[in-house]
Design an enzyme around this catalytic site. Structure first.
Site, PDB file in Angstrom:
ATOM      1  N   GLY A  46       0.827  -1.195   0.000  1.00  0.00           N
ATOM      2  CA  GLY A  46       0.000   0.000   0.000  1.00  0.00           C
ATOM      3  C   GLY A  46       0.860   1.244   0.000  1.00  0.00           C
ATOM      4  N   GLN A  51       3.041  10.084   0.873  1.00  0.00           N
ATOM      5  CA  GLN A  51       4.327   9.386   0.771  1.00  0.00           C
ATOM      6  C   GLN A  51       5.057   9.696  -0.529  1.00  0.00           C
ATOM      7  OE1 GLN A  51       2.525   5.412   1.981  1.00  0.00           O
ATOM      8  NE2 GLN A  51       4.559   5.264   2.841  1.00  0.00           N
ATOM      9  N   CYS A  93       6.583   0.119   6.836  1.00  0.00           N
ATOM     10  CA  CYS A  93       6.112   1.249   6.041  1.00  0.00           C
ATOM     11  C   CYS A  93       7.221   1.638   5.067  1.00  0.00           C
ATOM     12  CB  CYS A  93       5.789   2.416   6.973  1.00  0.00           C
ATOM     13  SG  CYS A  93       5.253   3.901   6.113  1.00  0.00           S
ATOM     14  N   LEU A  94       6.847   1.902   3.819  1.00  0.00           N
ATOM     15  CA  LEU A  94       7.864   2.269   2.821  1.00  0.00           C
ATOM     16  C   LEU A  94       8.568   3.579   3.184  1.00  0.00           C
ATOM     17  CD1 LEU A  94       5.928   1.305  -0.447  1.00  0.00           C
ATOM     18  CD2 LEU A  94       7.875   0.099   0.552  1.00  0.00           C
ATOM     19  N   HIS A 135      -3.714   1.379   7.813  1.00  0.00           N
ATOM     20  CA  HIS A 135      -2.378   1.991   7.781  1.00  0.00           C
ATOM     21  C   HIS A 135      -2.342   3.166   6.793  1.00  0.00           C
ATOM     22  CE1 HIS A 135       2.220   1.498   7.690  1.00  0.00           C
ATOM     23  NE2 HIS A 135       1.974   2.321   6.694  1.00  0.00           N
ATOM     24  N   GLU A 136      -2.885   2.939   5.580  1.00  0.00           N
ATOM     25  CA  GLU A 136      -2.822   3.994   4.556  1.00  0.00           C
ATOM     26  C   GLU A 136      -3.730   5.169   4.900  1.00  0.00           C
ATOM     27  OE1 GLU A 136      -0.361   3.695   2.772  1.00  0.00           O
ATOM     28  OE2 GLU A 136      -0.069   1.552   3.016  1.00  0.00           O
ATOM     29  N   HIS A 139      -2.087   7.521   7.182  1.00  0.00           N
ATOM     30  CA  HIS A 139      -1.158   8.440   6.508  1.00  0.00           C
ATOM     31  C   HIS A 139      -1.842   9.751   6.113  1.00  0.00           C
ATOM     32  CE1 HIS A 139       2.749   6.561   5.966  1.00  0.00           C
ATOM     33  NE2 HIS A 139       2.213   5.429   5.564  1.00  0.00           N
TER      34      HIS A 139
HETATM   35 ZN    ZN Z   1       3.118   3.603   5.507  1.00  0.00          ZN
END
Ligand code: ZN
Length: 176
Positions: A46, A51, A93-94, A135-136, A139
């Site tokens: 995701g 991000q 997380c990226l 999670h997304e 963000h």
């Molecule tokens: Zn993340």
């Protein structure tokens, strides 16, 4: 937009509350492409618009079937309508590379929003995909998974987080 550099922990864009999308125009469609290309390039499950440096309420969640085939799913202005149960699984997380920690999330949830054509959709998700949606969506409100972990674990990863912050600073300089 193609593949975009993923912003790192410490970048102020990750702490902003993102703006709702009011119209699906070329700029937003470009953002869709950027999100999909970037999450696929990174092999993530995701990604949220902040991000990749865009403070808009758009996320992509990748559904992975049993054969490992990936189908990215875009959602605009996503909202959690209802949630039930609980799971506590290691998350990453990226934007926070190489850090993993257990986070409590609902076991299943219903999310509503708009698809890439602007049609209203309701999605029922459970397990991994429920976690990815939660999670997304976090963000979009400037919340990161490390905000949701215990104090002890947080102190253990503090040094790593500071290293990522330094990288984020370097990246911001290079983007200016
Ligand atoms: Zn993340």
């Amino acid at each position: 937009m193609a593949i975009v550099k993923i912003r790192l922990y410490g970048d102020p864009v990750l702490r902003k509350v993102s703006e709702p999308v009011t119209e699906i125009d070329d700029e937003i469609r470009d953002l869709f492409d950027g999100l999909i290309d970037t999450v696929e390039d990174a092999g993530g499950v995701g990604l949220a618009a902040p991000q990749i440096g865009v403070s808009k309420r758009v996320i992509v969640v990748v559904d992975i079937d049993e054969e490992g085939r990936r189908s990215p799913f875009l959602l605009v202005n996503p909202e959690i309508v209802s949630a039930c149960g609980e799971q506590a699984v290691e998350e990453g997380c990226l934007s926070i590379p190489e850090i993993y920690a257990k986070v409590r999330r609902p076991q299943s949830l219903v999310v509503k929003g708009l698809d890439q054509e602007g049609r209203e959709v309701d999605i029922e998700a459970s397990g991994l995909s429920a976690r990815a949606f939660a999670h997304e969506i976090d963000h979009l409100d400037g919340i990161l998974f490390v905000d949701r972990i215990g104090m002890v674990k947080r102190s253990l990863i503090k040094r790593k987080l500071n290293e990522i912050k330094k990288q984020a600073k370097e990246m911001l300089k290079s983007l200016q």
